[in-house]
Design a protein around this motif. Sequence first.
Motif, PDB file in Angstrom:
ATOM      1  N   GLY A 137       0.822  -1.209   0.000  1.00 41.44           N
ATOM      2  CA  GLY A 137       0.000   0.000   0.000  1.00 41.44           C
ATOM      3  C   GLY A 137       0.849   1.249   0.000  1.00 41.44           C
ATOM      4  N   GLN A 138       0.164   2.401  -0.087  1.00 46.72           N
ATOM      5  CA  GLN A 138       0.884   3.678  -0.057  1.00 46.72           C
ATOM      6  C   GLN A 138       0.230   4.592   0.971  1.00 46.72           C
ATOM      7  OE1 GLN A 138       0.366   4.623  -4.222  1.00 46.72           O
ATOM      8  NE2 GLN A 138      -1.097   6.250  -3.765  1.00 46.72           N
ATOM      9  N   VAL A 139       0.997   5.580   1.427  1.00 49.23           N
ATOM     10  CA  VAL A 139       0.545   6.444   2.517  1.00 49.23           C
ATOM     11  C   VAL A 139       0.384   7.885   2.022  1.00 49.23           C
ATOM     12  CG1 VAL A 139       1.143   7.356   4.806  1.00 49.23           C
ATOM     13  CG2 VAL A 139       1.661   4.976   4.244  1.00 49.23           C
ATOM     14  N   HIS A 140      -0.749   8.486   2.417  1.00 45.95           N
ATOM     15  CA  HIS A 140      -0.994   9.911   2.161  1.00 45.95           C
ATOM     16  C   HIS A 140      -1.112  10.611   3.507  1.00 45.95           C
ATOM     17  CE1 HIS A 140      -2.111   9.645  -2.228  1.00 45.95           C
ATOM     18  NE2 HIS A 140      -2.068   8.371  -1.866  1.00 45.95           N
ATOM     19  N   GLN A 141      -0.801  11.901   3.519  1.00 50.59           N
ATOM     20  CA  GLN A 141      -0.980  12.672   4.760  1.00 50.59           C
ATOM     21  C   GLN A 141      -2.308  13.420   4.668  1.00 50.59           C
ATOM     22  OE1 GLN A 141       1.329  16.311   5.874  1.00 50.59           O
ATOM     23  NE2 GLN A 141       2.271  14.963   7.383  1.00 50.59           N
ATOM     24  N   ALA A 142      -3.041  13.444   5.788  1.00 53.54           N
ATOM     25  CA  ALA A 142      -4.327  14.148   5.822  1.00 53.54           C
ATOM     26  C   ALA A 142      -4.444  14.916   7.133  1.00 53.54           C
ATOM     27  CB  ALA A 142      -5.467  13.136   5.709  1.00 53.54           C
ATOM     28  N   THR A 143      -5.384  15.842   7.181  1.00 55.08           N
ATOM     29  CA  THR A 143      -5.673  16.505   8.462  1.00 55.08           C
ATOM     30  C   THR A 143      -7.182  16.468   8.696  1.00 55.08           C
ATOM     31  OG1 THR A 143      -5.841  18.691   7.425  1.00 55.08           O
ATOM     32  CG2 THR A 143      -3.695  18.093   8.341  1.00 55.08           C
ATOM     33  N   LYS A 144      -7.561  16.453   9.977  1.00 56.96           N
ATOM     34  CA  LYS A 144      -8.969  16.529  10.384  1.00 56.96           C
ATOM     35  C   LYS A 144      -8.974  17.279  11.698  1.00 56.96           C
ATOM     36  CE  LYS A 144     -13.328  15.275   9.821  1.00 56.96           C
ATOM     37  NZ  LYS A 144     -14.139  15.627   8.640  1.00 56.96           N
ATOM     38  N   VAL A 148      -3.118  15.536  12.677  1.00 51.54           N
ATOM     39  CA  VAL A 148      -2.404  15.205  11.434  1.00 51.54           C
ATOM     40  C   VAL A 148      -2.430  13.682  11.330  1.00 51.54           C
ATOM     41  CG1 VAL A 148      -0.254  15.425  10.132  1.00 51.54           C
ATOM     42  CG2 VAL A 148      -0.922  17.225  11.735  1.00 51.54           C
ATOM     43  N   LEU A 149      -2.859  13.181  10.174  1.00 44.99           N
ATOM     44  CA  LEU A 149      -3.114  11.744  10.037  1.00 44.99           C
ATOM     45  C   LEU A 149      -2.317  11.121   8.899  1.00 44.99           C
ATOM     46  CD1 LEU A 149      -6.998  12.125  10.271  1.00 44.99           C
ATOM     47  CD2 LEU A 149      -5.508  11.319  12.118  1.00 44.99           C
TER      48      LEU A 149
END
Length: 440
Positions: A137-144, A148-149
């Motif tokens: 798999g691959q990882v993306h950075q997100a925010t909510k 920071v996720l």
Amino acid sequence: MPEKLREQESIPVSKVQRAAKFISTGAKVGGNYVRHYAKKMVNPALDKEGLHQSNAEDIYKSLSQLKGSALKVAQMMSMDKNLLPRAYQDKFTMAQYSAPPLSYPLVVKTFQKYFSKGPEQLFDTFTRSAVNAASIGQVHQATKGDKVLAVKIQYPGVADSVSSDLKLVRPFALRLLNMNEKELDHYMEEVEEKLLEETDYQLEIQRSREISGACSHIANLNFPNYYDEFSSERIITMDWIQGNHIKEWLETNPTQEAKNQIGQALWDFYHHQVHNLMQVHADPHPGNFIVQEGDVLGIIDFGCVKVIPEDFYHGYFSLIKKDLLIKEEELNQIFYNLEFISDKDTDQEKAYFKGVFKEMISLLGKPFHVDRFDFADDGFFEQIFELGDRISNDKMFKKSRQARGSRHGLYINRTYFGLYNLLNQLGATVDTTKPDWLAS
């Protein structure tokens, strides 16, 4: 990611497409052999380095486009450094960090399938490009809100293609690993079981919580929280662990004290899992660890966990004792139980394989024989690699009509090789704690 890799617009998903990719790679590898031997006729002194380089390049390129189990096997082989020529090790190590990532439309498609929404509707922000891409798999950075996720997305088709991919990767593994067929089949069965588990992201979340909760008392370790509302069987959302991978961290020239602190945290983490929890994070490659501020170690991936059966545990670790004061009868029983020898063996084979495995386990047990061990000692690793070379090229081993060693040993050996390699990269000296029954 260390370098910007071109994104993939699609992954070959059907068995026919994936088989075609393997066949074309096999043809390229065959062509490399033909070219090598043609050159060798002109120059008899030519070694195989160039051949290994071309093959590694072609195989890695193909596997990284297929992703999934085939690429994971390459990653595993790069950890077992004594199994492969250096050209393959160097290339396959890239599978730990930098496979070509999937394009954004494919990522959106996965979100739509599991949440009926795109990532931008679920999160406040979401990086269109992957920040890290590996085998499954691959990882993306997100925010909510203020969080920071890290959002890990499994490549399409990976779970469905595990079994067929391993059949396709078999001829390459046979040639590269210098194993007999029975041994490889034994190895692949265990690998297949573990890889299928790795594609089950809900199982990963469950194990992550279980093991990180049970290890939360260990000094200088940090674990992310997981978020069920943004996770599914093919997507995991967890806290973003800020810091550097071990290799990048070492480039900042940390002090010996800092390296020892990280090394000790690693040792304590594995000690507690193996000896107290009887299950272990069995994928100790550098991509799964982040060094944070204050020299704290973040653990970011629990996809591969090996549950250790009690009878295997006691047999295996009793052989690691410094003074192997076990009666011959008991010792024979342990060797039978661990499947190092069997009734099919001649007396000569029994004596040979008992000797080999005693030597191997006592070498692996060296750090357990002292209170403090310096893993910067390259001589120790040279001994391991030399023994591996000697055994794999030995006629007795090659002629063996059966696989040697319990299938449970595959991931336990891999765990300790991986752990020792990480501690060697760190150049750490650690207190090698052990359970009371093993210390006595």
